[in-house]
Design a protein around this motif. Structure first.
Motif, PDB file in Angstrom:
ATOM      1  N   LYS A 264     -66.239 -29.247  -1.638  1.00 22.22           N
ATOM      2  CA  LYS A 264     -65.092 -29.042  -2.523  1.00 22.22           C
ATOM      3  C   LYS A 264     -63.789 -29.386  -1.811  1.00 22.22           C
ATOM      4  CE  LYS A 264     -66.424 -25.506  -5.805  1.00 22.22           C
ATOM      5  NZ  LYS A 264     -66.133 -24.156  -6.270  1.00 22.22           N
ATOM      6  N   ARG A 265     -63.726 -29.038  -0.544  1.00 23.28           N
ATOM      7  CA  ARG A 265     -62.507 -29.292   0.212  1.00 23.28           C
ATOM      8  C   ARG A 265     -62.270 -30.801   0.375  1.00 23.28           C
ATOM      9  NH1 ARG A 265     -61.267 -25.826   5.414  1.00 23.28           N
ATOM     10  NH2 ARG A 265     -59.345 -25.167   4.428  1.00 23.28           N
ATOM     11  N   VAL A 266     -63.293 -31.570   0.643  1.00 22.22           N
ATOM     12  CA  VAL A 266     -63.185 -33.016   0.792  1.00 22.22           C
ATOM     13  C   VAL A 266     -62.772 -33.640  -0.538  1.00 22.22           C
ATOM     14  CG1 VAL A 266     -64.498 -35.135   1.251  1.00 22.22           C
ATOM     15  CG2 VAL A 266     -64.837 -33.133   2.698  1.00 22.22           C
ATOM     16  N   LEU A 267     -63.374 -33.187  -1.608  1.00 22.91           N
ATOM     17  CA  LEU A 267     -63.039 -33.695  -2.951  1.00 22.91           C
ATOM     18  C   LEU A 267     -61.594 -33.351  -3.312  1.00 22.91           C
ATOM     19  CD1 LEU A 267     -64.041 -35.168  -5.435  1.00 22.91           C
ATOM     20  CD2 LEU A 267     -64.873 -33.004  -6.317  1.00 22.91           C
ATOM     21  N   THR A 268     -61.139 -32.159  -2.978  1.00 24.52           N
ATOM     22  CA  THR A 268     -59.758 -31.749  -3.250  1.00 24.52           C
ATOM     23  C   THR A 268     -58.781 -32.613  -2.462  1.00 24.52           C
ATOM     24  OG1 THR A 268     -60.495 -29.476  -3.635  1.00 24.52           O
ATOM     25  CG2 THR A 268     -58.149 -29.808  -3.208  1.00 24.52           C
ATOM     26  N   VAL A 269     -59.051 -32.828  -1.200  1.00 23.98           N
ATOM     27  CA  VAL A 269     -58.182 -33.657  -0.358  1.00 23.98           C
ATOM     28  C   VAL A 269     -58.156 -35.087  -0.891  1.00 23.98           C
ATOM     29  CG1 VAL A 269     -57.908 -34.651   1.959  1.00 23.98           C
ATOM     30  CG2 VAL A 269     -58.414 -32.221   1.699  1.00 23.98           C
ATOM     31  N   ALA A 270     -59.312 -35.606  -1.272  1.00 27.33           N
ATOM     32  CA  ALA A 270     -59.390 -36.977  -1.802  1.00 27.33           C
ATOM     33  C   ALA A 270     -58.578 -37.094  -3.096  1.00 27.33           C
ATOM     34  CB  ALA A 270     -60.844 -37.369  -2.050  1.00 27.33           C
ATOM     35  N   LEU A 271     -58.678 -36.108  -3.972  1.00 26.50           N
ATOM     36  CA  LEU A 271     -57.904 -36.134  -5.217  1.00 26.50           C
ATOM     37  C   LEU A 271     -56.401 -36.066  -4.939  1.00 26.50           C
ATOM     38  CD1 LEU A 271     -60.077 -33.922  -7.596  1.00 26.50           C
ATOM     39  CD2 LEU A 271     -59.647 -36.368  -7.766  1.00 26.50           C
ATOM     40  N   ILE A 272     -56.002 -35.271  -3.973  1.00 25.01           N
ATOM     41  CA  ILE A 272     -54.587 -35.174  -3.619  1.00 25.01           C
ATOM     42  C   ILE A 272     -54.093 -36.519  -3.075  1.00 25.01           C
ATOM     43  CG2 ILE A 272     -52.952 -34.125  -1.997  1.00 25.01           C
ATOM     44  CD1 ILE A 272     -54.550 -31.494  -2.366  1.00 25.01           C
ATOM     45  N   VAL A 273     -54.874 -37.135  -2.197  1.00 18.28           N
ATOM     46  CA  VAL A 273     -54.487 -38.434  -1.633  1.00 18.28           C
ATOM     47  C   VAL A 273     -54.382 -39.476  -2.739  1.00 18.28           C
ATOM     48  CG1 VAL A 273     -55.268 -40.320  -0.133  1.00 18.28           C
ATOM     49  CG2 VAL A 273     -55.372 -37.961   0.679  1.00 18.28           C
ATOM     50  N   VAL A 274     -55.355 -39.508  -3.633  1.00 21.51           N
ATOM     51  CA  VAL A 274     -55.323 -40.462  -4.743  1.00 21.51           C
ATOM     52  C   VAL A 274     -54.120 -40.179  -5.649  1.00 21.51           C
ATOM     53  CG1 VAL A 274     -56.529 -41.196  -6.850  1.00 21.51           C
ATOM     54  CG2 VAL A 274     -57.778 -40.988  -4.705  1.00 21.51           C
ATOM     55  N   GLY A 275     -53.838 -38.917  -5.914  1.00 27.02           N
ATOM     56  CA  GLY A 275     -52.692 -38.545  -6.749  1.00 27.02           C
ATOM     57  C   GLY A 275     -51.367 -38.968  -6.134  1.00 27.02           C
ATOM     58  N   VAL A 276     -51.196 -38.711  -4.845  1.00 19.17           N
ATOM     59  CA  VAL A 276     -49.960 -39.101  -4.155  1.00 19.17           C
ATOM     60  C   VAL A 276     -49.841 -40.626  -4.134  1.00 19.17           C
ATOM     61  CG1 VAL A 276     -48.805 -39.124  -1.904  1.00 19.17           C
ATOM     62  CG2 VAL A 276     -49.787 -37.004  -2.783  1.00 19.17           C
ATOM     63  N   ALA A 277     -50.918 -41.319  -3.840  1.00 19.58           N
ATOM     64  CA  ALA A 277     -50.898 -42.783  -3.830  1.00 19.58           C
ATOM     65  C   ALA A 277     -50.539 -43.319  -5.215  1.00 19.58           C
ATOM     66  CB  ALA A 277     -52.245 -43.330  -3.373  1.00 19.58           C
ATOM     67  N   GLY A 278     -51.082 -42.701  -6.256  1.00 19.80           N
ATOM     68  CA  GLY A 278     -50.765 -43.122  -7.623  1.00 19.80           C
ATOM     69  C   GLY A 278     -49.297 -42.924  -7.954  1.00 19.80           C
ATOM     70  N   VAL A 279     -48.754 -41.792  -7.566  1.00 24.41           N
ATOM     71  CA  VAL A 279     -47.335 -41.522  -7.812  1.00 24.41           C
ATOM     72  C   VAL A 279     -46.469 -42.527  -7.058  1.00 24.41           C
ATOM     73  CG1 VAL A 279     -45.475 -39.873  -7.370  1.00 24.41           C
ATOM     74  CG2 VAL A 279     -47.628 -39.090  -8.372  1.00 24.41           C
ATOM     75  N   LEU A 280     -46.798 -42.810  -5.810  1.00 28.46           N
ATOM     76  CA  LEU A 280     -46.033 -43.782  -5.026  1.00 28.46           C
ATOM     77  C   LEU A 280     -46.133 -45.184  -5.632  1.00 28.46           C
ATOM     78  CD1 LEU A 280     -46.838 -42.618  -1.381  1.00 28.46           C
ATOM     79  CD2 LEU A 280     -44.691 -42.338  -2.638  1.00 28.46           C
ATOM     80  N   TRP A 281     -47.315 -45.562  -6.098  1.00 25.40           N
ATOM     81  CA  TRP A 281     -47.510 -46.877  -6.709  1.00 25.40           C
ATOM     82  C   TRP A 281     -46.673 -47.009  -7.978  1.00 25.40           C
ATOM     83  CZ3 TRP A 281     -50.131 -48.343 -11.321  1.00 25.40           C
ATOM     84  CH2 TRP A 281     -50.302 -49.729 -11.456  1.00 25.40           C
TER      85      TRP A 281
END
Length: 141
Positions: free
Chosen positions: A2-19
């Motif tokens: 769950k922790r890996v999935l949460t971190v991955a979602l946060i990274v994808v979310g931040v990358a999406g916002v920056l894009w």
């Protein structure tokens, strides 16, 4: 897991916002030629308003005749400096940043200035690909 999935979602979310932010920033920067058109029109509208205050009517005729009126080259002898900041072609017409003569329309206390835009063709505004630019102002009485 769950922790890996949460971190991955946060990274994808931040990358999406920056894009999205990067795309919005680059797509919404004003075209320098459009900005010049707007600035030129602001100066011209101010000059036309000053001309009307002095003379009592708008300058008459086609583009080159309007230029002559604003430059004091008529019997009214009113010199409006706004035209000196504008680009003129060899016919004495005020041109847009793409080199096409501007169109002027006057009605009661309103002025409309029209540019053919980057494709240098005056088009019907109902056409989806039309790139004509307009600047309109209501004059004070």
């Amino acid at each position: 897991m769950k922790r890996v999935l949460t971190v991955a979602l946060i990274v994808v979310g931040v990358a999406g916002v920056l894009w999205v932010a990067k795309g919005w920033t680059f797509n919404h920067r004003p075209d320098p030629k459009v900005a010049k058109f707007n600035q030129d029109c602001d100066n011209l509208i101010l000059g036309i308003q000053q001309y009307k205050e002095f003379v009592g009517t708008y300058p008459m005729g086609a583009n080159s005749q309007i230029v002559k009126s604003l430059l004091g080259q008529t019997d009214k002898k009113v010199l409006i400096l706004a035209v000196r900041r504008s680009d003129l072609n060899d016919k004495g017409e005020i041109v847009d940043p793409w080199g096409s003569p501007l169109q002027f329309y006057f009605s009661h206390n309103e002025v409309l200035i029209r540019s053919a835009g980057p494709n240098k063709a005056l088009e019907d505004s109902a056409i989806g690909t039309a790139d004509d630019l307009f600047r309109c102002a209501r004059m004070e009485k």
